[in-house]
Write an enzyme that holds these catalytic residues in place. Structure first.
Site, mmCIF file in Angstrom:
data_model
loop_
_atom_site.group_PDB
_atom_site.id
_atom_site.type_symbol
_atom_site.label_atom_id
_atom_site.label_comp_id
_atom_site.label_asym_id
_atom_site.label_seq_id
_atom_site.Cartn_x
_atom_site.Cartn_y
_atom_site.Cartn_z
ATOM 1 N N ARG A 33 22.452 14.148 -30.666
ATOM 2 C CA ARG A 33 22.506 15.515 -31.193
ATOM 3 C C ARG A 33 22.573 15.523 -32.718
ATOM 4 N NH1 ARG A 33 27.215 17.813 -27.432
ATOM 5 N NH2 ARG A 33 27.911 15.669 -27.717
ATOM 6 N N LYS A 80 26.887 8.024 -15.180
ATOM 7 C CA LYS A 80 27.661 7.826 -13.955
ATOM 8 C C LYS A 80 28.593 9.020 -13.770
ATOM 9 C CE LYS A 80 27.558 2.764 -14.415
ATOM 10 N NZ LYS A 80 28.299 1.532 -14.783
ATOM 11 N N SER A 112 29.911 -2.032 -22.050
ATOM 12 C CA SER A 112 28.979 -2.139 -23.184
ATOM 13 C C SER A 112 29.467 -3.091 -24.271
ATOM 14 C CB SER A 112 28.696 -0.754 -23.762
ATOM 15 O OG SER A 112 29.882 -0.149 -24.168
ATOM 16 N N LYS A 163 33.117 4.378 -8.394
ATOM 17 C CA LYS A 163 34.064 3.331 -8.824
ATOM 18 C C LYS A 163 34.908 3.796 -10.004
ATOM 19 C CE LYS A 163 31.964 2.288 -12.721
ATOM 20 N NZ LYS A 163 32.517 2.325 -14.064
ATOM 21 N N ASP A 216 30.468 -3.377 -10.007
ATOM 22 C CA ASP A 216 31.021 -2.479 -11.027
ATOM 23 C C ASP A 216 32.488 -2.137 -10.730
ATOM 24 O OD1 ASP A 216 30.870 -1.087 -13.362
ATOM 25 O OD2 ASP A 216 29.516 0.477 -12.649
ATOM 26 N N GLU A 253 34.370 9.177 -17.188
ATOM 27 C CA GLU A 253 33.719 10.100 -16.246
ATOM 28 C C GLU A 253 34.537 10.327 -14.974
ATOM 29 O OE1 GLU A 253 31.212 11.849 -17.046
ATOM 30 O OE2 GLU A 253 29.557 10.710 -17.940
HETATM 31 N N1 LIG Z 1 29.988 2.522 -22.130
HETATM 32 C C1 LIG Z 1 29.696 1.800 -21.075
HETATM 33 O O1 LIG Z 1 30.114 0.637 -21.008
HETATM 34 C C2 LIG Z 1 28.839 2.368 -19.982
HETATM 35 C C3 LIG Z 1 28.165 1.470 -19.157
HETATM 36 C C4 LIG Z 1 27.389 1.968 -18.125
HETATM 37 C C5 LIG Z 1 27.288 3.343 -17.928
HETATM 38 N N2 LIG Z 1 27.955 4.184 -18.724
HETATM 39 C C6 LIG Z 1 27.783 5.628 -18.485
HETATM 40 O O2 LIG Z 1 26.924 6.143 -19.487
HETATM 41 C C7 LIG Z 1 27.301 7.486 -19.818
HETATM 42 C C8 LIG Z 1 27.582 7.563 -21.307
HETATM 43 O O3 LIG Z 1 28.669 6.704 -21.569
HETATM 44 P P1 LIG Z 1 29.045 6.264 -23.051
HETATM 45 O O4 LIG Z 1 30.014 5.167 -22.924
HETATM 46 O O5 LIG Z 1 27.833 6.031 -23.873
HETATM 47 O O6 LIG Z 1 29.799 7.585 -23.523
HETATM 48 P P2 LIG Z 1 30.014 8.082 -24.990
HETATM 49 O O7 LIG Z 1 31.095 9.074 -24.906
HETATM 50 O O8 LIG Z 1 30.143 6.925 -25.922
HETATM 51 O O9 LIG Z 1 28.638 8.812 -25.338
HETATM 52 C C9 LIG Z 1 28.198 9.971 -24.662
HETATM 53 C C10 LIG Z 1 26.957 10.466 -25.333
HETATM 54 O O10 LIG Z 1 26.508 11.647 -24.651
HETATM 55 C C11 LIG Z 1 26.132 12.585 -25.648
HETATM 56 N N3 LIG Z 1 26.200 13.952 -25.168
HETATM 57 C C12 LIG Z 1 27.235 14.571 -24.543
HETATM 58 N N4 LIG Z 1 26.920 15.864 -24.323
HETATM 59 C C13 LIG Z 1 25.668 16.056 -24.801
HETATM 60 C C14 LIG Z 1 24.801 17.170 -24.892
HETATM 61 N N5 LIG Z 1 25.168 18.373 -24.428
HETATM 62 N N6 LIG Z 1 23.582 17.013 -25.452
HETATM 63 C C15 LIG Z 1 23.217 15.806 -25.931
HETATM 64 N N7 LIG Z 1 23.992 14.699 -25.884
HETATM 65 C C16 LIG Z 1 25.204 14.841 -25.338
HETATM 66 C C17 LIG Z 1 27.124 12.358 -26.783
HETATM 67 O O11 LIG Z 1 26.664 12.890 -27.997
HETATM 68 C C18 LIG Z 1 27.165 10.821 -26.813
HETATM 69 O O12 LIG Z 1 26.101 10.304 -27.573
HETATM 70 C C19 LIG Z 1 28.526 7.814 -18.950
HETATM 71 O O13 LIG Z 1 28.101 8.507 -17.815
HETATM 72 C C20 LIG Z 1 29.066 6.435 -18.573
HETATM 73 O O14 LIG Z 1 29.753 6.451 -17.335
HETATM 74 C C21 LIG Z 1 28.723 3.741 -19.767
HETATM 75 O O1 LIG Z 2 34.429 2.374 -19.582
HETATM 76 P P1 LIG Z 2 34.085 2.898 -18.222
HETATM 77 O O2 LIG Z 2 35.258 2.978 -17.308
HETATM 78 O O3 LIG Z 2 33.277 4.149 -18.304
HETATM 79 O O4 LIG Z 2 33.107 1.814 -17.564
HETATM 80 C C1 LIG Z 2 31.908 1.528 -18.185
HETATM 81 C C2 LIG Z 2 30.856 1.107 -17.193
HETATM 82 O O5 LIG Z 2 30.690 2.065 -16.191
HETATM 83 C C3 LIG Z 2 31.114 -0.254 -16.618
HETATM 84 O O6 LIG Z 2 30.030 -0.638 -15.836
#
Ligand SMILES: NC(=O)c1ccc[n+]([C@@H]2O[C@H](COP(=O)([O-])OP(=O)(O)OC[C@H]3O[C@@H](n4cnc5c(N)ncnc54)[C@H](O)[C@@H]3O)[C@@H](O)[C@H]2O)c1
Ligand SMILES: O=P(O)(O)OC[C@H](O)CO
Length: 307
Positions: A33, A80, A112, A163, A216, A253
């Site tokens: 954004r 997720k 990550s 999970k 996971d 989440e």
């Molecule tokens: N971080 C991890 O290790 C990881 C790994 C696998 C999956 N995930 C999944 O990926 C997703 C994102 O996780 P994350 O760790 O990057 O979260 P984060 O909080 O770091 O980032 C979320 C992102 O979503 C964006 N966002 C939120 N609302 C928005 C909107 N209305 N318009 C545009 N962008 C918007 C935010 O600006 C940000 O860039 C989650 O569902 C999480 O479960 C995370």
């Molecule tokens: O930091 P969490 O709990 O959102 O986990 C990140 C990923 O989902 C792990 O696979």
């Protein structure tokens, strides 16, 4: 061959997926954004659109993309969660908005920070379109990120989503210092609960024994890097949810997922004792120790994932 990949969402996961695709030699545009470019510009010539926004961003982003002419792009969803207003999964939202396009779900034990540090990891790409899944597999697969395909996208997505609720419970278990036996019991019965829910919603049992399910679950229930684990741990240490979330690096989440899940499970008569206690804990309706007592004092039953 260089593929043009647009990654939407520059949070922890979107940035990591962009980094992995770039390292494989693809042309990657990462959009958030805060970006100076518009979504239309970033997506103009993309072959693949990866969505890594948090659940609350999925619907707004999908709505913005609807007005663009995107042709035959493949959508990859890495979110997720469950949508609070419709209870849909992210891939269901993407597929409903773009019925002519292939949608691929990417999920696995993918903390990550470990991937950014160059540590090896594996993941799953699930789709009803196996050609699309295989293409996405080749785009991300490398010596440090091994990618498997799966033909049960819903199972892959639900493994990663459900999970998170169990990771909150596991964090609370560790915060209460309940020991290794309790944690093993929680994770094992947590998997049984995930399979029960997943089967009810049409996913395959086998998928939950794979990377996006058991894999996971093990990662997030055992790592303080998991934001969901951190939420449970903090609650067990007596912190308020608002305080924990205010200091959390990124999105947990499981907090929203548990509410949607409990609502759906109550409607559909699915037995979810662990998730129900997590939801009550998050709403401060029960203390962490009382939640443990409720789980331990239920009627005895055979060991099965059936209710
Ligand atoms: N971080 C991890 O290790 C990881 C790994 C696998 C999956 N995930 C999944 O990926 C997703 C994102 O996780 P994350 O760790 O990057 O979260 P984060 O909080 O770091 O980032 C979320 C992102 O979503 C964006 N966002 C939120 N609302 C928005 C909107 N209305 N318009 C545009 N962008 C918007 C935010 O600006 C940000 O860039 C989650 O569902 C999480 O479960 C995370
Ligand atoms: O930091 P969490 O709990 O959102 O986990 C990140 C990923 O989902 C792990 O696979």
């Amino acid at each position: 061959m260089e593929t043009k990949i647009a990654v939407i969402g520059a949070g922890a996961w979107g940035s990591t997926l962009a980094f992995l695709a770039k390292a494989n030699g693809h042309q990657v545009h990462l959009w958030s954004r805060q970006s100076s470019s518009t979504l239309a510009d970033v997506l103009a010539d993309a072959d693949i659109v990866v969505s890594a926004v948090s659940m609350k961003g999925v619907r707004p982003v999908v709505e913005q993309l609807r007005s663009l002419s995107l042709g035959k792009v493949i959508f990859v969803t890495a979110t997720k969660g469950l949508d609070p207003s419709t209870t849909c999964t992210p891939s269901q939202i993407w597929q409903a908005a773009f019925p002519a396009n292939s949608v691929v779900v990417l999920a696995g034990p993918n903390l990550s920070k470990e991937i950014q540090a160059g540590l090896p990891a594996a993941t799953v790409v699930g789709s009803n379109d196996m050609a699309a899944a295989k293409l996405v597999q080749t785009l991300f697969n490398s010596s440090r990120f091994r990618v498997y395909t799966n033909d049960d996208p819903l199972g892959v997505e639900l493994g990663g989503t459900l999970k998170n609720v169990m990771a909150i419970a596991a964090g609370a278990c560790d915060g209460l210092q309940l020991g290794t036996n309790a944690k093993a019991a929680l994770v094992t019965r947590g998997l049984a609960e995930i399979i029960r829910i997943g089967n009810h919603w049409g996913a395959k049992t086998d998928t939950f024994y794979g990377l996006s399910g058991l894999g996971d679950l093990l990662a997030t229930c055992n790592s303080p890097l998991s934001r969901n684990y951190q939420v449970g741990y903090g609650l067990a240490k007596g912190k308020k949810l608002t305080e924990i979330l205010a200091n959390l690096e990124g999105t947990a989440e499981g907090v929203n997922t548990s509410q949607v899940l409990v609502h759906l499970a109550n409607q559909q008569g699915i037995y979810i004792p662990i998730s129900a206690q997590v939801d009550r804990l998050l709403k401060e309706e029960v203390t962490p120790q009382a939640a443990v007592d409720s789980l331990m004092l239920r009627d005895v039953k055979p060991e099965t994932h059936l209710p």
